[in-house]
Structures are given as C-alpha cells and as structure tokens.
Design a protein around this motif. Structure first.
Motif, short mmCIF file in Angstrom:
data_model
loop_
_atom_site.label_atom_id
_atom_site.label_comp_id
_atom_site.label_asym_id
_atom_site.label_seq_id
_atom_site.Cartn_x
_atom_site.Cartn_y
_atom_site.Cartn_z
N SER A 104 -38.40 77.29 -54.88
CA SER A 104 -39.19 78.42 -55.38
C SER A 104 -40.64 77.99 -55.60
O SER A 104 -41.57 78.77 -55.35
CB SER A 104 -38.60 78.94 -56.69
N ASP A 137 -37.01 84.90 -50.97
CA ASP A 137 -36.40 83.98 -51.93
C ASP A 137 -35.01 84.46 -52.28
O ASP A 137 -34.84 85.43 -53.00
CB ASP A 137 -37.27 83.88 -53.19
N GLU A 138 -34.03 83.78 -51.76
CA GLU A 138 -32.62 84.08 -52.01
C GLU A 138 -32.29 85.57 -51.88
O GLU A 138 -31.76 86.17 -52.80
CB GLU A 138 -32.19 83.57 -53.39
MG LIG Z 1 -35.52 79.17 -57.06
#
Ligand SMILES: [Mg+2]
Ligand SMILES: Nc1ncnc2c1ncn2[C@@H]1O[C@H](COP(=O)(O)OP(=O)(O)OP(=O)(O)O)[C@@H](O)[C@H]1O
Lengths: 360, 281
Positions: free
Chosen positions: B47, B173-174
């Motif tokens: 991240s 992100d994910e």
């Molecule tokens: Mg993360």
C-alpha cells in the motif's frame, strides 16, 4: 475529457426496466416531510376547519413559513454539504443591528447600510468556513462559538450605542420605503394580505433546487458531504464548496434580517436566538441526514410549511401556544423515523435488485 | 517487451514513517498493456508503494519516472491529471450518491441553457448505462445510490470510470478482497479489459488464484524490499504460491510443525522456535 477510444453503444430501450411506482415514491427524499405536512394539515382541518380552510388561513401559515423556509433552504444545503451552522439564527439579528445602527446612528442611507451588513455576514460565513475546514474541528463547535460571540456582541454593542437593547426608527431613514417594498411588504390577493417574502422564498427554493439537482455544483455539495476525501481525490474542491455553503447560510441570515427590520421598523438585539435549531429541524424533517451527503431543498421548504401550520394551527384551534415546541419535538421525531424507514426500504429494494443481478 | 520503455517506473525508492522503514531501495517498472501484480505479506509495503505511485505520499528517497521523465507528485489530483488513476477499496465512490453522479464526479458534462450552464443529466445517464453495459454491468436505474450496489459492481464502476476518462495507469488496491468467487471474476474481467485497452494495470492482491490468471509480471515485496521480480514465463503457478506464502520459510514451518506433533507434551523449547519462523515469513 472522455477518451476517444471508448465506443458508446446505445443500450436498447427494452432493456431498461421502469422503476416501480412504490419504489420511486419511497426513494423520494421529501417523503417524510410530505406525509407530515398532510397529517398536520388534516389535523387542523379537523380541529379548526373554519379558519384553516380560508384564504386568510393560508396567508397566515405562509407568513412565518417564508422567512423560515429561506433559512431552512440554506441550512439544508449546508447540511447536505456535511456541516452545521448554529450561528444562523443570531445572524438574522446581527445583520439587522448592523444595518439599523449604521442608518439611524450614522445617518446613512439604508441601502449602503444593508450592503455593509451583507459584507459583514459574508465575512462571518467565510470565517466559519475557514475555521471548520482548516482546523478540522466539528462545525457544531466552531459555529457554537460564533453564535455566542455574536449573541454577546449584539446586546453589548447595541446597549453601548443606544443605551437600549433595540434600534428603533429605521423607517425614518432614507431608502426605507424602497427597501420595504422590495424585501417585505404586504401584497393584496383576493382581499387578503400575503407577505412578499413568500415570493422570495419560492424563487430561492426553485433556484437552490436547480443548483443542487441540475448543476455540477450540486453534485459537489452532495460529494463534499458524502465523503470529502474521496471527492477531493477526484478533483472536487470540497473545501471551497464548504466555505461557500457557510457563506450561503450567512447570506440567508442577512436576507431574513433585512426582511425583519423593514417589517418591524426596528432591530432587536435578541432577534433570532434559538431559531437556529428551528432551521435545522425544518431541514431534517425535509430529509437531510445529520451525517451529510443527503437531503433536499424542497423537503426543507415543506418542513418550513409544517412549522407555519403548527404555529398558526395551535392558535386557530384555541390551544395554549406553550405547546408549540412540544408539538415540534413530536413532529421532528416522527419525520425522522419516517425518513429513516423509507430510506432503509429503498435501499433494501435496491440491494435485492443488485444481488439478483450479480448472483442470479 | 523488456526492451520497451516502461510507462511508469520507480528507482531506488525508500519511504520512512518516523523511524519505521516502510520501503527501502525499491525499484520497479510498469509497462503499458500489462498487468503487474504486486504481492506480499501484510505490512510488506504494497500500500505504501502504490500511495507513492498515486501521489498520496512523496518518497523519502528515490525517483519517480513517468513516460520517461522524472516527475514529483504533490497530490492525488496531480497524478490523476497525468492519467494515473487509483481505485481504493472503499475510497473512490460516494455511497449515498447515484451511479451517474458518482461516475462523472469531478468531470461533469455540461449543457448551455441560454447564458447559464447546467449539468447534462441526460447525457450522463445514457453514457453511464452504455459504458457500464459494455463492461457487462447492466444498470437498470442510473439513479440507484452506489451504496446499495454489490461490492463487485462498485469496483467495476470505479474501474470503468478510470478507463472512460482516459487513464493510462490503473492502480487497484486489493479490489478482489472480500468478494465472492463470481464478483471477483467480474473484477478480473475488467482488469483484462483495461489491459487490452493499453493501460498499465497495477493490481495488489493476497490471492495467488486471482493474480495468476491475469498477471504478466509479478513483483513480490517483503518487509519493504523487492524479494522477486518475475515475468510470467519465468514462473509456474506453484512457484508463485510458494513465493507468496513465504517460500522456503513455509517448508521450514511445515517441518517444524511436523516435529512439534511428534514431540512429547510438556517439553519446553519448541514453541518459541515456531513463532520465530512464523514472524519471519
Ligand atoms: Mg495494504
Ligand atoms: N502512515 C504510516 N505511519 C507509520 N507507519 C506506517 C504508515 N503506513 C504504513 N506504515 C508501516 O509501513 C509498513 C508497510 O505498510 P503497508 O500498509 O504498505 O503494507 P501492505 O503491504 O499494504 O500490507 P497489507 O497487506 O496488510 O495491506 C508497515 O509496517 C506499516 O506499519
């Protein structure tokens, strides 16, 4: 700018399922306020049919509803933008005193005096907005401080200058007649006097609703209140939007302040105190969420009508006017419960449709 | 492919949070028309790296190179203006707002009404319907609040929006975390569509089953460093699984656990050993 590489193929019309009537009715932000308005109207129509069902009755209801509605509209916009303003009520008094003192004590024409009062209001709104967005403190606290500062200054300055707590004789200043004609005069319709502030209210409601629903600024207001960070990441100037909204509530306070002084011909130091909650209640009855990002200008106006009806209806029904505030409390609770219920219903219906789409 | 110029590149990037070293000496290249999977354990720095790429953080050290030129980004808006769009798990849409308002937020189409400009709502609704329709999402009612849509649909809307507004780099992100099999599949579809339109896609995931089918290029981070940087043909799915699970450490862990099962109860000494292995992985 849209990418040229994206082809846009029209979706055939038959694929678009019409949203059901019940679902779209539940989806209306204003549904709670509308139900409330009908209920209150029916109540007083049953209790005091004689006065209630007359043109005079309508004129009497719309009188307080108009100034309250103007304030509730501005407050609703600010609440949709995710903030509160507790200095709105006192602002109606402050601006009236500024214009009143400048015109009666300094001998100014009322118009420049009103203009300076407007600049003053815009300044306070700007300071409120900057303090909230810069410090990140809850607007509830920041504007509570503004409220108390102004409340004290209203009485303090007025007493210092006039040795009384009101500024009289505004009707003797130059420019008063025109100001009265423009801001707040009686207009004869079917032999009944309607206040001209009603016209202001309707025009402002239409204008504010148009900005909120049909311009990009409206989307920015919803986004600033819904999630200011996400909005900023997408390039929405959320901080400027919020500051502008604080300046809008202050301007509404100025307008109503001017309407009050030309009608009463004087400015009272205690004017508007306590009204800030009434505006917030009207906006909330009208469907505004206290957490921001949701609400309606039309709903807030309907909320103001409910207030007008309660205020006048209690008198018509011959009840003790002490009960007015209790009545409002009950109205607020009922409207919020209805709003809450319908919003949840609308979401459940939409969610079920979403599930059926992706999993079915 | 390797001799082609990367669209986006970081060179020897480090990021410190006080005394915490979140990234140290990370170099990575991202190419147009490719999906780069960014993999690694919790706290590996994934991240942090994408926040540097999307302009949220500035690197403590190192260079950021976009289209061959060194740039310094000061905000996500600057990144967006250059065509670097980021879709966060929950941060990119306003739940209470309708699909069409969300889609065009910050880029509202306008129409003239005499001297004044209003929102071109008809265009917005029709465009949302057809753009999402092409992505396989049928929007029956563009007025529906986004918060009432499923997680997969929300991700899809955010991705379609980035593509529609001409993003060159798409950072996710994910996006498949917390999604069921079918919904995750929908998001993977969009990732492949974005790649086919020539975007550089950077895809963070913990799930090798999501990374393997779409990835062209895999970067594995571990404790703030690049543990491995592989092209798809340099790996098998089993290799990838191993790398993500901690590689040799996992084999060691298995042996330790087997030994623990054999050992008589009440003997002190083995548990700290196992813990050490787990925390190292
Ligand atoms: Mg993360
Ligand atoms: N704002 C911050 N302040 C201090 N430390 C931070 C901050 N952000 C991240 N870190 C630290 O940097 C390291 C890397 O964090 P990062 O969030 O990048 O990991 P990640 O790979 O995304 O993990 P996950 O898979 O759990 O999302 C962690 O040790 C974390 O505690």
């Amino acid at each position: 700018m849209p990418a040229d590489s994206v082809r846009i193929a029209p979706v055939p019309e038959e694929q678009l399922v019409r949203v059901g009537f019940v679902r779209s009715a539940f989806r209306r932000v204003e549904i709670g306020a509308l139900i409330g308005a009908v209920a209150v109207w029916l109540l007083f129509a049953a209790v005091a049919p004689g006065n209630w069902l007359s043109v005079t009755g309508v004129a009497r209801i719309l009188d307080p509803a108009s100034t309250l509605g103007i304030m509730a509209i501005a407050v609703a916009l600010l609440m949709i933008g995710g903030e509160f303003d507790l200095s709105t009520g006192v602002m109606t008094g402050t601006t009236g005193l500024v214009a009143g003192l400048l015109s009666t004590r300094m001998g100014w024409n009322l118009w420049p005096a009103m203009f300076v009062a407007l600049l003053f209001a815009l300044g306070i709104g700007y300071v409120n907005g900057m303090m909230v967005t810069r410090t990140g403190l809850p607007s509830f606290i920041v504007t509570l401080a503004t409220f108390f500062v102004l409340r004290g200054a209203n009485v303090g300055v007025t007493r210092l200058v006039t040795e009384q707590v009101y500024v009289g004789g505004i009707d003797k200043t130059a420019g008063f007649d025109l100001a009265r004609a423009i801001f707040n005069t009686g207009i004869d319709v079917f032999g009944v006097e309607f206040r001209s502030s009603i016209i202001w209210w309707v025009v402002i409601a239409v204008l504010a609703s148009w900005v909120l629903l049909r311009t990009k600024y409206g989307s920015w207001i919803f986004a600033a209140g819904g999630d200011a960070n996400a909005a900023r990441n997408l390039g929405v100037p959320a901080t400027q939007v919020k500051v502008a909204l604080f300046m809008t509530t202050a301007t509404a306070g100025w307008l109503v302040g001017m309407m009050n002084i030309v009608r009463l011909r004087s400015a009272v130091a205690s004017q508007g105190i306590g009204q800030e909650f009434v505006y917030i209640i009207a906006a909330t009855i009208g469907g505004c969420l206290l957490t921001g990002g949701y609400g309606s200008v039309i709903g807030a106006s309907v909320g103001a009508i409910i207030f007008g009806m309660a205020q006048v209806g209690i008198v018509f029904a011959g009840w003790d006017t002490d009960w007015f505030y209790s009545f409002l409390g009950v109205m607020l609770l009922a409207a919020v419960l209805v709003n809450n219920y319908t919003r949840r219903r609308a979401q459940e219906i939409s969610l079920a449709a979403a599930k059926a789409r992706t999993e079915g | 492919m390797a001799q082609k110029q990367p669209l986006l590149e970081v060179r020897h990037v480090s990021k410190m949070f006080g005394s915490v070293i979140a990234l140290s000496d990370v170099s990575a290249q991202f190419y147009a028309g490719e999906v780069t999977c960014l993999l690694g354990d919790n706290g590996a720095g994934k991240s942090t790296l994408i926040k540097i790429l999307s302009g949220v953080y500035q690197p403590t050290e190192g260079d950021y190179i976009f289209e061959g030129k060194k740039v310094v980004l000061n905000s996500p808006r600057e990144a967006l203006a250059m065509g670097i769009a980021t879709v966060y798990q929950d941060l990119s849409l306003i739940p209470l707002m309708s699909v069409w308002r969300n889609f065009f937020l910050g880029e509202e189409p306008e129409k003239r009404f005499g001297p004044i400009k209003g929102y071109d709502i008809k265009f917005a609704k029709e465009t949302v319907r057809s753009v999402l329709g092409q992505m396989g999402i049928l929007i029956r009612d563009p007025d529906q609040p986004v918060g009432t849509m499923s997680g997969g649909e929300r991700q899809s809307i955010a991705i379609s929006r980035a593509i529609y507004f001409g993003a060159k780099v798409l950072i996710l992100d994910e996006p498949t975390a917390a999604l069921g099999v079918k919904q995750a599949g929908l998001v993977l579809h969009h990732i492949v569509q974005a790649k086919r339109r020539g975007l550089a896609v950077i895809f963070i995931t913990h799930n090798p089953n999501h990374a393997w089918p779409v990835g062209d290029h895999f970067i594995i981070l571990r404790r703030g460093r690049v543990l491995g940087d592989y092209r798809r043909d340099e790996l098998t799915q089993a290799d990838l699984m191993n790398l993500m699970a901690g590689g040799e450490d996992l084999v060691k862990l298995q042996q330790e656990l087997a030994a623990l099962l054999e050992a008589p109860l009440g003997v002190a000494g083995e548990s700290p050993n196992v813990q050490e292995v787990i925390s190292a992985s």
